[in-house]
Design a protein around this motif. Sequence first.
Motif, PDB file in Angstrom:
ATOM      1  N   TYR A  90      15.767   2.668  -5.219  1.00  0.00           N
ATOM      2  CA  TYR A  90      16.407   1.736  -4.098  1.00  0.00           C
ATOM      3  C   TYR A  90      17.772   1.638  -4.759  1.00  0.00           C
ATOM      4  CZ  TYR A  90      10.952   0.687  -3.821  1.00  0.00           C
ATOM      5  OH  TYR A  90       9.677   0.495  -3.411  1.00  0.00           O
ATOM      6  N   SER A 142       3.127  -2.941  -5.682  1.00  0.00           N
ATOM      7  CA  SER A 142       3.237  -3.662  -6.987  1.00  0.00           C
ATOM      8  C   SER A 142       2.701  -4.987  -6.686  1.00  0.00           C
ATOM      9  CB  SER A 142       5.353  -4.103  -6.696  1.00  0.00           C
ATOM     10  OG  SER A 142       6.104  -2.746  -7.125  1.00  0.00           O
ATOM     11  N   MET A 157       5.401  10.892  -0.177  1.00  0.00           N
ATOM     12  CA  MET A 157       4.965   9.918   0.861  1.00  0.00           C
ATOM     13  C   MET A 157       5.248  10.129   2.126  1.00  0.00           C
ATOM     14  SD  MET A 157       4.431   6.848  -2.142  1.00  0.00           S
ATOM     15  CE  MET A 157       6.368   6.239  -2.237  1.00  0.00           C
ATOM     16  N   ALA A 180       9.034  -2.517  -5.636  1.00  0.00           N
ATOM     17  CA  ALA A 180       9.421  -3.275  -6.721  1.00  0.00           C
ATOM     18  C   ALA A 180       9.430  -4.102  -8.228  1.00  0.00           C
ATOM     19  CB  ALA A 180       9.600  -4.177  -5.587  1.00  0.00           C
ATOM     20  N   LYS A 238      11.887   6.232  -4.298  1.00  0.00           N
ATOM     21  CA  LYS A 238      12.632   6.778  -3.117  1.00  0.00           C
ATOM     22  C   LYS A 238      13.856   6.210  -2.687  1.00  0.00           C
ATOM     23  CE  LYS A 238       9.895   3.783  -0.422  1.00  0.00           C
ATOM     24  NZ  LYS A 238       8.604   2.894   0.624  1.00  0.00           N
ATOM     25  N   ARG A 255       0.500   2.714  -7.471  1.00  0.00           N
ATOM     26  CA  ARG A 255       2.552   3.246  -6.799  1.00  0.00           C
ATOM     27  C   ARG A 255       3.273   1.795  -6.993  1.00  0.00           C
ATOM     28  NH1 ARG A 255      -1.300   4.505  -2.418  1.00  0.00           N
ATOM     29  NH2 ARG A 255      -0.272   3.264  -1.517  1.00  0.00           N
ATOM     30  N   LEU A 256       4.307   2.100  -7.763  1.00  0.00           N
ATOM     31  CA  LEU A 256       5.025   0.215  -8.791  1.00  0.00           C
ATOM     32  C   LEU A 256       6.398   1.195  -7.947  1.00  0.00           C
ATOM     33  CD1 LEU A 256       3.599  -0.306 -12.039  1.00  0.00           C
ATOM     34  CD2 LEU A 256       3.116  -0.615  -9.146  1.00  0.00           C
ATOM     35  N   ARG A 287       0.917   3.384  10.293  1.00  0.00           N
ATOM     36  CA  ARG A 287       1.525   4.047  10.387  1.00  0.00           C
ATOM     37  C   ARG A 287       1.168   5.444   9.806  1.00  0.00           C
ATOM     38  NH1 ARG A 287       6.161   2.012   4.694  1.00  0.00           N
ATOM     39  NH2 ARG A 287       3.985   2.843   4.017  1.00  0.00           N
ATOM     40  N   ASN A 306      14.816  -4.978  -1.157  1.00  0.00           N
ATOM     41  CA  ASN A 306      14.521  -3.737  -0.832  1.00  0.00           C
ATOM     42  C   ASN A 306      15.331  -3.600   0.250  1.00  0.00           C
ATOM     43  OD1 ASN A 306      11.860  -3.417  -2.549  1.00  0.00           O
ATOM     44  ND2 ASN A 306      10.495  -2.643  -1.384  1.00  0.00           N
ATOM     45  N   PHE A 324      -5.243   8.712  -0.702  1.00  0.00           N
ATOM     46  CA  PHE A 324      -4.799   7.036  -0.329  1.00  0.00           C
ATOM     47  C   PHE A 324      -4.839   6.283   0.363  1.00  0.00           C
ATOM     48  CE2 PHE A 324      -0.163   7.174   0.886  1.00  0.00           C
ATOM     49  CZ  PHE A 324       0.049   8.726   0.614  1.00  0.00           C
ATOM     50  N   LYS A 372      -3.946  10.760   3.194  1.00  0.00           N
ATOM     51  CA  LYS A 372      -3.643   9.848   3.643  1.00  0.00           C
ATOM     52  C   LYS A 372      -4.839   9.115   4.646  1.00  0.00           C
ATOM     53  CE  LYS A 372      -0.631   6.352   3.530  1.00  0.00           C
ATOM     54  NZ  LYS A 372       0.921   5.470   3.980  1.00  0.00           N
ATOM     55  N   VAL A 422       7.813   4.590  -8.492  1.00  0.00           N
ATOM     56  CA  VAL A 422       8.021   4.147  -6.877  1.00  0.00           C
ATOM     57  C   VAL A 422       9.973   4.877  -6.712  1.00  0.00           C
ATOM     58  CG1 VAL A 422       8.636   3.998  -4.354  1.00  0.00           C
ATOM     59  CG2 VAL A 422       6.274   4.045  -5.524  1.00  0.00           C
ATOM     60  N   HIS A 440      -2.500   2.477   2.401  1.00  0.00           N
ATOM     61  CA  HIS A 440      -1.223   1.362   2.103  1.00  0.00           C
ATOM     62  C   HIS A 440      -1.988   0.023   2.192  1.00  0.00           C
ATOM     63  CE1 HIS A 440       2.938   0.339   0.514  1.00  0.00           C
ATOM     64  NE2 HIS A 440       3.455   0.707   1.210  1.00  0.00           N
TER      65      HIS A 440
HETATM   66  C1  LIG Z   1       3.536   4.170   0.411  1.00  0.00           C
HETATM   67  C2  LIG Z   1       3.732   3.330  -0.519  1.00  0.00           C
HETATM   68  N1  LIG Z   1       3.363   2.807  -1.440  1.00  0.00           N
HETATM   69  C3  LIG Z   1       3.887   2.382  -2.289  1.00  0.00           C
HETATM   70  C4  LIG Z   1       5.746   1.791  -2.159  1.00  0.00           C
HETATM   71  C5  LIG Z   1       6.324   1.297  -2.949  1.00  0.00           C
HETATM   72  O1  LIG Z   1       6.338  -0.495  -3.136  1.00  0.00           O
HETATM   73  P1  LIG Z   1       6.462  -1.648  -3.956  1.00  0.00           P
HETATM   74  O2  LIG Z   1       7.859  -1.709  -4.138  1.00  0.00           O
HETATM   75  O3  LIG Z   1       6.172  -2.776  -2.525  1.00  0.00           O
HETATM   76  O4  LIG Z   1       5.978  -1.321  -5.292  1.00  0.00           O
HETATM   77  C6  LIG Z   1       5.997   2.261  -1.032  1.00  0.00           C
HETATM   78  C7  LIG Z   1       7.487   1.918  -1.030  1.00  0.00           C
HETATM   79  O5  LIG Z   1       7.363   1.437  -0.040  1.00  0.00           O
HETATM   80  C8  LIG Z   1       5.232   2.903  -0.263  1.00  0.00           C
HETATM   81  O6  LIG Z   1       6.189   2.852   1.148  1.00  0.00           O
END
Ligand SMILES: Cc1ncc(COP(=O)(O)O)c(C=O)c1O
Length: 384
Positions: free
Chosen positions: A39, A201, A81, A219, A35, A216-217, A133, A346, A161, A126, A33, A163
Amino acid sequence: MKGTRVEINLEALSYNYKQMRQLIPSEVKIAAVVKANAYGHDLFEVSKTFELLGVDYIGVANIGEAVSLRIAGIRVPILVMGKTFEEDYDLAVKYEITLTVFDLDDVRKLNLNASFDEKVTKVHLKFDTGFNRLGYKSADQLIEDLEEIESYEFIEVEGLFTHLALKDVDSDDSQFDQFNALLAKIREKGITIPIKHICDSIGTIAYPNRLYDMVRLGAVLYGYCSRKTPFDLMPVMRFKTNVAQVKTILPGEGVSYDYTFVADKVTKVATLPVGYADGVPRNLSGVGHVVIAGNKAPIIGLICMDQMMVDVSDLDEVAVGDEVILFDDQSPTLTELAKLSKTNRNELLSRIAIRVPRVILNGDEKPRVIRYLDRLSKTVEASK
Ligand SMILES: Cc1ncc(COP(=O)(O)O)c(C=O)c1O
């Protein structure tokens, strides 16, 4: 280099990735991830590193992030996402970006858009299992729509998927149960969806037997996790600056706006060229510290937009230009700052401003400095 900057240690990023890759069964894909400018670590450098390491997917929040990665040459599958609005469907088709969908009308329009280019576009559905959300609230609606989408010529349902809210084990279990019930119904319909995914994570560390087809990793790859990991993570970012000025003030003199700090003795003050607009949370005013030459220097007075002051009375020698640690893996750590400023790591990472240069460190390679403002001015110049 002098001045406010963050150092990004790509070796640490690779290390965290490789450790996670070893931990996760090889048949489970990893979506890294990236985005919010990865980070705060630099979207492109981070994505390129993951691409070279063989990552399966890249996860971003919106189409803008996805397109910029494609333009920069990233070829790995990219999943947006968040919500993508109709006006951007042509970009998704053109740049072969996988979209998250949760509304049949949107998929219909996406199919139409994809048909113009005769290019199949991938989507991940989703399902909202309780985060409230994004996603289908109703499993029945999702299945009904899925059956219709299956008939669309230019849409491939590649993924499904949800969350986790990660409140506690019971609430996570309830989310897993709902997801599993949905999967069973989809199987009954004879529909196969190749990439089912739930865990971020924390989920990956907490539920190693429930990783489905992909995790989906975010952090954890940047060096942080709120759960105990089987190996030590390496924080990737260090935030630094240099002393701009040193002065001595007398008892009764105040520092910064509103004089929230008033000296009760002769005090040596160092002014730092960094403030809340760079990403130092303003509510560290009067509570946090920085480190100069291994010594703690408490933050005094209100943190300003571009500058802040620290008390260096206990330091024997402090001079203009001395290196200052705002956070690193020793002291203060990002975790300490997050706690003191009552937020999470984050948020602090992703709010490092674009005016802060990123110094890219990669083993023996010569450090490279990324200055976003230079890039912006070049873009403006080119558009004249
Ligand atoms: C939909 C989704 N998946 C995965 C993640 C990754 O989360 P993390 O940073 O806790 O691994 C995020 C981040 O907020 C997310 O919004």
